[in-house]
Scaffold this motif. Sequence first.
Motif, PDB file in Angstrom:
ATOM      1  N   LEU A   1       0.761  -1.148   0.043  1.00 16.65           N
ATOM      2  CA  LEU A   1      -0.043  -0.036  -0.005  1.00 16.65           C
ATOM      3  C   LEU A   1       0.941   1.235  -0.137  1.00 16.65           C
ATOM      4  O   LEU A   1       1.494   1.579   0.987  1.00 16.65           O
ATOM      5  CB  LEU A   1      -0.913   0.000   1.268  1.00 16.65           C
ATOM      6  CG  LEU A   1      -1.838   1.210   1.310  1.00 16.65           C
ATOM      7  CD1 LEU A   1      -2.858   1.255   0.206  1.00 16.65           C
ATOM      8  CD2 LEU A   1      -2.681   0.934   2.889  1.00 16.65           C
TER       9      LEU A   1
ATOM     10  N   LEU B   1       0.847   5.026   0.093  1.00 18.38           N
ATOM     11  CA  LEU B   1       0.086   6.362   0.500  1.00 18.38           C
ATOM     12  C   LEU B   1       0.994   7.542   0.178  1.00 18.38           C
ATOM     13  O   LEU B   1       2.271   7.611   0.991  1.00 18.38           O
ATOM     14  CB  LEU B   1      -0.425   6.191   1.926  1.00 18.38           C
ATOM     15  CG  LEU B   1      -1.228   5.049   2.202  1.00 18.38           C
ATOM     16  CD1 LEU B   1      -1.319   5.194   3.698  1.00 18.38           C
ATOM     17  CD2 LEU B   1      -2.548   4.928   1.289  1.00 18.38           C
TER      18      LEU B   1
ATOM     19  N   ALA C   1      -8.844   5.015  -3.784  1.00 19.17           N
ATOM     20  CA  ALA C   1      -9.860   6.050  -2.667  1.00 19.17           C
ATOM     21  C   ALA C   1     -10.407   6.578  -3.593  1.00 19.17           C
ATOM     22  O   ALA C   1     -11.823   7.098  -2.958  1.00 19.17           O
ATOM     23  CB  ALA C   1      -8.967   6.884  -1.912  1.00 19.17           C
TER      24      ALA C   1
ATOM     25  N   THR D   1      -2.225   5.384  -3.950  1.00 16.92           N
ATOM     26  CA  THR D   1      -3.319   6.126  -3.711  1.00 16.92           C
ATOM     27  C   THR D   1      -2.959   7.216  -2.832  1.00 16.92           C
ATOM     28  O   THR D   1      -2.136   7.311  -1.816  1.00 16.92           O
ATOM     29  CB  THR D   1      -4.620   5.503  -3.003  1.00 16.92           C
ATOM     30  OG1 THR D   1      -5.732   6.294  -3.118  1.00 16.92           O
ATOM     31  CG2 THR D   1      -4.335   5.145  -1.692  1.00 16.92           C
TER      32      THR D   1
ATOM     33  N   PRO E   1      -4.629   9.054   0.085  1.00 19.98           N
ATOM     34  CA  PRO E   1      -5.479   8.452   1.214  1.00 19.98           C
ATOM     35  C   PRO E   1      -6.635   8.963   1.670  1.00 19.98           C
ATOM     36  O   PRO E   1      -6.802  10.506   1.587  1.00 19.98           O
ATOM     37  CB  PRO E   1      -4.501   8.120   2.535  1.00 19.98           C
ATOM     38  CG  PRO E   1      -3.538   9.273   2.323  1.00 19.98           C
ATOM     39  CD  PRO E   1      -3.032   9.561   0.907  1.00 19.98           C
TER      40      PRO E   1
ATOM     41  N   ILE F   1      -9.501   1.559   2.995  1.00 23.55           N
ATOM     42  CA  ILE F   1      -8.179   1.876   3.168  1.00 23.55           C
ATOM     43  C   ILE F   1      -7.821   1.473   4.566  1.00 23.55           C
ATOM     44  O   ILE F   1      -6.695   0.728   5.070  1.00 23.55           O
ATOM     45  CB  ILE F   1      -7.951   3.491   3.106  1.00 23.55           C
ATOM     46  CG1 ILE F   1      -8.229   3.818   1.689  1.00 23.55           C
ATOM     47  CG2 ILE F   1      -6.464   3.918   3.617  1.00 23.55           C
ATOM     48  CD1 ILE F   1      -7.399   3.346   0.741  1.00 23.55           C
ATOM     49  N   LYS F   2      -8.609   1.633   5.447  1.00 22.59           N
ATOM     50  CA  LYS F   2      -8.687   1.195   7.156  1.00 22.59           C
ATOM     51  C   LYS F   2      -8.402  -0.462   7.216  1.00 22.59           C
ATOM     52  O   LYS F   2      -7.602  -0.838   8.109  1.00 22.59           O
ATOM     53  CB  LYS F   2      -9.799   1.573   7.726  1.00 22.59           C
ATOM     54  CG  LYS F   2      -9.782   3.184   7.955  1.00 22.59           C
ATOM     55  CD  LYS F   2     -11.130   3.539   8.793  1.00 22.59           C
ATOM     56  CE  LYS F   2     -10.994   4.939   8.986  1.00 22.59           C
ATOM     57  NZ  LYS F   2     -12.035   5.612   9.820  1.00 22.59           N
TER      58      LYS F   2
ATOM     59  N   THR G   1      -0.520  -6.844   4.685  1.00 28.05           N
ATOM     60  CA  THR G   1      -0.197  -5.552   4.014  1.00 28.05           C
ATOM     61  C   THR G   1       0.974  -4.825   4.466  1.00 28.05           C
ATOM     62  O   THR G   1       1.378  -4.794   5.667  1.00 28.05           O
ATOM     63  CB  THR G   1      -1.006  -4.639   4.309  1.00 28.05           C
ATOM     64  OG1 THR G   1      -2.568  -4.952   3.689  1.00 28.05           O
ATOM     65  CG2 THR G   1      -0.882  -3.335   3.466  1.00 28.05           C
TER      66      THR G   1
ATOM     67  N   VAL H   1      -3.941   9.973   6.548  1.00 20.92           N
ATOM     68  CA  VAL H   1      -5.174   9.556   6.449  1.00 20.92           C
ATOM     69  C   VAL H   1      -5.966  10.136   7.882  1.00 20.92           C
ATOM     70  O   VAL H   1      -5.629   9.849   8.914  1.00 20.92           O
ATOM     71  CB  VAL H   1      -5.322   7.792   6.863  1.00 20.92           C
ATOM     72  CG1 VAL H   1      -6.758   7.304   7.027  1.00 20.92           C
ATOM     73  CG2 VAL H   1      -4.570   7.081   5.648  1.00 20.92           C
TER      74      VAL H   1
END
Length: 451
Positions: free
Chosen positions: A66, A68, A174, A202, A204, A210-211, A219, A259
């Motif tokens: 992931l 971010l 997102a 992405t 965020p 996402i969470k 991840t 986030v």
Amino acid sequence: MIRSDGALSLRAALRACARNGILDEIVTSLPASDVEALVHDWLVWARDDQLPPAATATGETWRTWLVLGGRGAGKTRAGAEWIRAQALGLAPLAVEPATRIALVGETLDQVRSVMIDGVSGLLAIHPPHQRPVYEATKRRLIWPNGAIAQLFSGDDPDSLRGPQFAVAWCDEIAKWRHASEAFDMLQFALRLGSSPCQVVTTTPRPLPLIKRLLADPTTVVSRSRTSDNAGNLAPDFLSEMRRRYGDSRLGRQELDGEVIEERDDALWRRDWIERLRLERPPELGRIVVAVDPPVTSGGSADACGIVVAGLGVDGRGYVLADRTVQGRQPHVWARAAVAAFHDFSADRIVAEVNQGGELVGLVLRQVEEGLPIRLVRASRGKWLRAEPVAALYAEGRVAHVGEWPDLERQMTEFGPGGLSGGRSPDRLDALVWALTELMIAPAPAPAIRPV
């Protein structure tokens, strides 16, 4: 020839050469083949946050990387380079070539314009002898070694039923309209090779998907800020963005890649939206298209909020679509509103006239005569007008059909000052007018019909 082995230490050496002003001298002394290899050796030039961690925190093999980051932080380049390595089997990022690859973006147009044709897209980052060929009619890329990447849209989860892949790249997840469903369908398709995996790039937002990914033990996460990529951005861009957005919530999200959780004083809560989300509406009695015209026109104009909502036979409101258009001339947003009216077989268009007066109705009727239009005028501030609609959500009387990330972001960032993310909430204004028309100050209802 320069290879990937030892490239991380070589990167530091090359940066030191650049600081000392001798990098050009070194490069010009190399044979042409070595220069090309150096230019396209991603492990030499990548920042640490643009390379995947070797394993999860527990030392296990990861399934999702992931990434971010803020706008312009280099996320697309990281995703494209990782896919290049997978397709060609370039060590140490890949063990073997991945013969089947999925490229999933917000829309098919975004996959083509950003992930494939973009400045940091797949066609731009390959040396000529490795560059894949794009077959537009078949929506796929084919590498010289036979690896194939297929294109998919996050708007169409069902298109991911059937095919199978070894790796995938999900960009700007997102922003996907059906993010959770499309991502879940992709997981069932990741079933080829010795260790199927994916990269997700992405900016965020505090969305459930996402969470969920952040909490998943398989991840691994990389984070970056826009400022980390300053050397590849326009000189005045960062200073202007900092001047405008500074340490605001929007700036922290869009520039720093944070986030940002819901603000405590927001009128809407995200769980009110999530708990009743549907894929299809029930039988509806009325459908309206609400329009919040921009104050100005032209390229610098605010967006024109256009939201479609219906009233179900069960007495609940259903948000069917966000058709908002950004910074458009009056005839363009009027056509978008009329198109939504026909696409959803709506009963009427509700348009605010505080800024444009009777001209708003005139512009709409220039697109199509005889439109059923109700012109409404705001006599109270945005917060006061929105409170009764937010109460409907709190009571579980409004459901969203599908996911509308931009609209929902405005809702969950809407504070007492009447702004969302520091800007006028155009989408939210249209939503308020639509649900007010249907549920708070309703007109006589026509006969019930299905959607």
